[in-house]
Design a protein around this motif. Structure first.
Motif, short mmCIF file in Angstrom:
data_model
loop_
_atom_site.label_atom_id
_atom_site.label_comp_id
_atom_site.label_asym_id
_atom_site.label_seq_id
_atom_site.Cartn_x
_atom_site.Cartn_y
_atom_site.Cartn_z
N ILE A 7 -22.15 -8.13 17.21
CA ILE A 7 -23.39 -8.68 17.76
C ILE A 7 -23.49 -8.25 19.22
O ILE A 7 -22.81 -8.80 20.08
N PRO A 8 -24.32 -7.24 19.52
CA PRO A 8 -24.52 -6.86 20.93
C PRO A 8 -25.34 -7.95 21.62
O PRO A 8 -26.37 -8.39 21.11
N ALA A 9 -24.89 -8.38 22.79
CA ALA A 9 -25.57 -9.47 23.52
C ALA A 9 -25.63 -9.13 25.00
O ALA A 9 -24.61 -9.16 25.69
N ARG A 10 -26.83 -8.81 25.48
CA ARG A 10 -27.05 -8.47 26.89
C ARG A 10 -27.66 -9.66 27.62
O ARG A 10 -28.49 -10.38 27.08
N TYR A 11 -27.23 -9.82 28.88
CA TYR A 11 -27.83 -10.88 29.71
C TYR A 11 -29.18 -10.42 30.26
O TYR A 11 -30.13 -11.20 30.35
N LYS A 19 -31.21 -14.22 27.79
CA LYS A 19 -31.67 -14.62 26.46
C LYS A 19 -30.56 -15.17 25.56
O LYS A 19 -30.76 -16.20 24.90
N PRO A 20 -29.37 -14.55 25.48
CA PRO A 20 -28.35 -15.07 24.56
C PRO A 20 -27.92 -16.50 24.87
O PRO A 20 -27.40 -17.19 24.00
N LEU A 21 -28.13 -16.94 26.12
CA LEU A 21 -27.68 -18.28 26.52
C LEU A 21 -28.78 -19.33 26.44
O LEU A 21 -28.51 -20.52 26.64
N LEU A 22 -30.00 -18.92 26.16
CA LEU A 22 -31.10 -19.88 26.03
C LEU A 22 -30.87 -20.75 24.81
O LEU A 22 -30.42 -20.29 23.77
N PRO A 28 -26.72 -22.59 22.37
CA PRO A 28 -27.14 -21.28 22.87
C PRO A 28 -27.48 -20.34 21.72
O PRO A 28 -26.89 -20.42 20.64
N MET A 29 -28.46 -19.48 21.95
CA MET A 29 -28.92 -18.57 20.90
C MET A 29 -27.78 -17.77 20.29
O MET A 29 -27.71 -17.58 19.08
N VAL A 30 -26.86 -17.29 21.13
CA VAL A 30 -25.77 -16.45 20.63
C VAL A 30 -24.89 -17.21 19.63
O VAL A 30 -24.33 -16.61 18.71
N GLN A 31 -24.79 -18.52 19.79
CA GLN A 31 -24.01 -19.30 18.83
C GLN A 31 -24.71 -19.36 17.47
O GLN A 31 -24.06 -19.26 16.42
N HIS A 32 -26.02 -19.50 17.48
CA HIS A 32 -26.77 -19.48 16.22
C HIS A 32 -26.60 -18.14 15.51
O HIS A 32 -26.41 -18.09 14.29
#
Length: 260
Positions: A7-11, A19-22, A28-32
């Motif tokens: 899962i690529p996740a850029r701040y 976005k991933p931390l919203l 947080p989105m990245v957890q979903h």
């Protein structure tokens, strides 16, 4: 079958920084997104990021994180670094789940991995779905595609393809039907060894014109197999409006049933 999910996740996002931390319904989105990968049955899930805030968040909910270079131009480049750091075997199947897809149907991750396993002559597999309305034909944010008789991609475009000469001659009105037109779902599977070749290629002219990195694969004569999505992929997050809609959707799903 065994497959990995990265899962690529850029701040740094132009429209939604961080976005991933919203948060969506308190997480947080990245957890979903990570939870969707867990539901797919993948044997290993790695979140690839260049940001310590995202890394700390992932470790906080028990996810596996790989810190990658901040200069990567795409998520595919970032995944290629993960493959190198982990020294995965060349025939390992790797699914690219974008970090802004918290509502992705987990069955689709398994589907692209199986499709990769079933098509040894393809270097990449992905998914498509029917267009839902005529307005999507001319929406550049909805990527269209055409395939050959066996499901191998011929082209991807932000423009309407194929171009119906007679139907589209009068652009004052939308087409009466979108039957036969397909939209691309941005979920990919590859074999790990292919990614090392991919990152050696310069961006292709068609890729730069359309701003679609999968066109680099076709430009170099490689094959992408496309299968029809077994179910709808869910809502991705590009804008604040998308985030608000998903918050409402997740809250409705998690609301306890009303007793009679």
């Amino acid at each position: 079958m065994n497959f990995k999910v990265v899962i690529p996740a850029r701040y740094a996002s132009t429209r939604l920084p961080g976005k991933p931390l919203l948060e969506i319904d308190g997480k947080p989105m990245v957890q979903h997104v990570h939870e969707r990968a867990v539901e797919s049955g993948a044997d290993q899930i790695v979140i690839a990021t260049d940001d310590q805030r995202i890394a700390a968040c992932v470790r906080g909910f028990g996810g596996e994180v790989c810190l990658t270079d901040s200069r990567h131009r795409s998520g595919t480049d970032r995944i290629a670094e993960v493959v190198k750091q982990y020294a995965w075997a060349a025939d390992e199947i790797v699914v690219n789940l974008q970090g802004d897809e918290p509502d992705m149907a987990s069955t689709l991750l398994h589907q692209v991995a199986v499709d990769m396993d079933n098509h040894p002559d393809a270097v990449m597999t992905t998914l498509s779905a029917d267009l839902s309305d005529a307005a999507q034909l001319f929406d550049p944010n909805v990527v269209k595609l055409v395939t050959d008789a066996r499901g191998y991609a011929l082209y991807f475009s932000r423009a309407p393809i194929p171009w119906n000469r007679d139907e589209f001659a009068n652009r004052e009105r939308l087409p009466t039907s979108v039957q036969g037109y397909r939209r691309h779902i941005g979920l990919y599977a590859y074999r790990a060894g292919f990614l090392d070749r991919y990152i050696q290629w310069q961006p292709a002219p068609l890729e730069l014109v359309e701003s679609l990195e999968q066109l680099r694969v076709l430009w170099h004569g490689e094959r992408i197999h496309v299968s029809a999505a077994a179910e709808m992929p869910g809502q991705g997050v590009d804008t604040q409006h998308d985030l608000d809609l998903l918050n409402q959707l997740f809250q409705q799903r998690n609301r306890p049933p009303v007793s009679e």
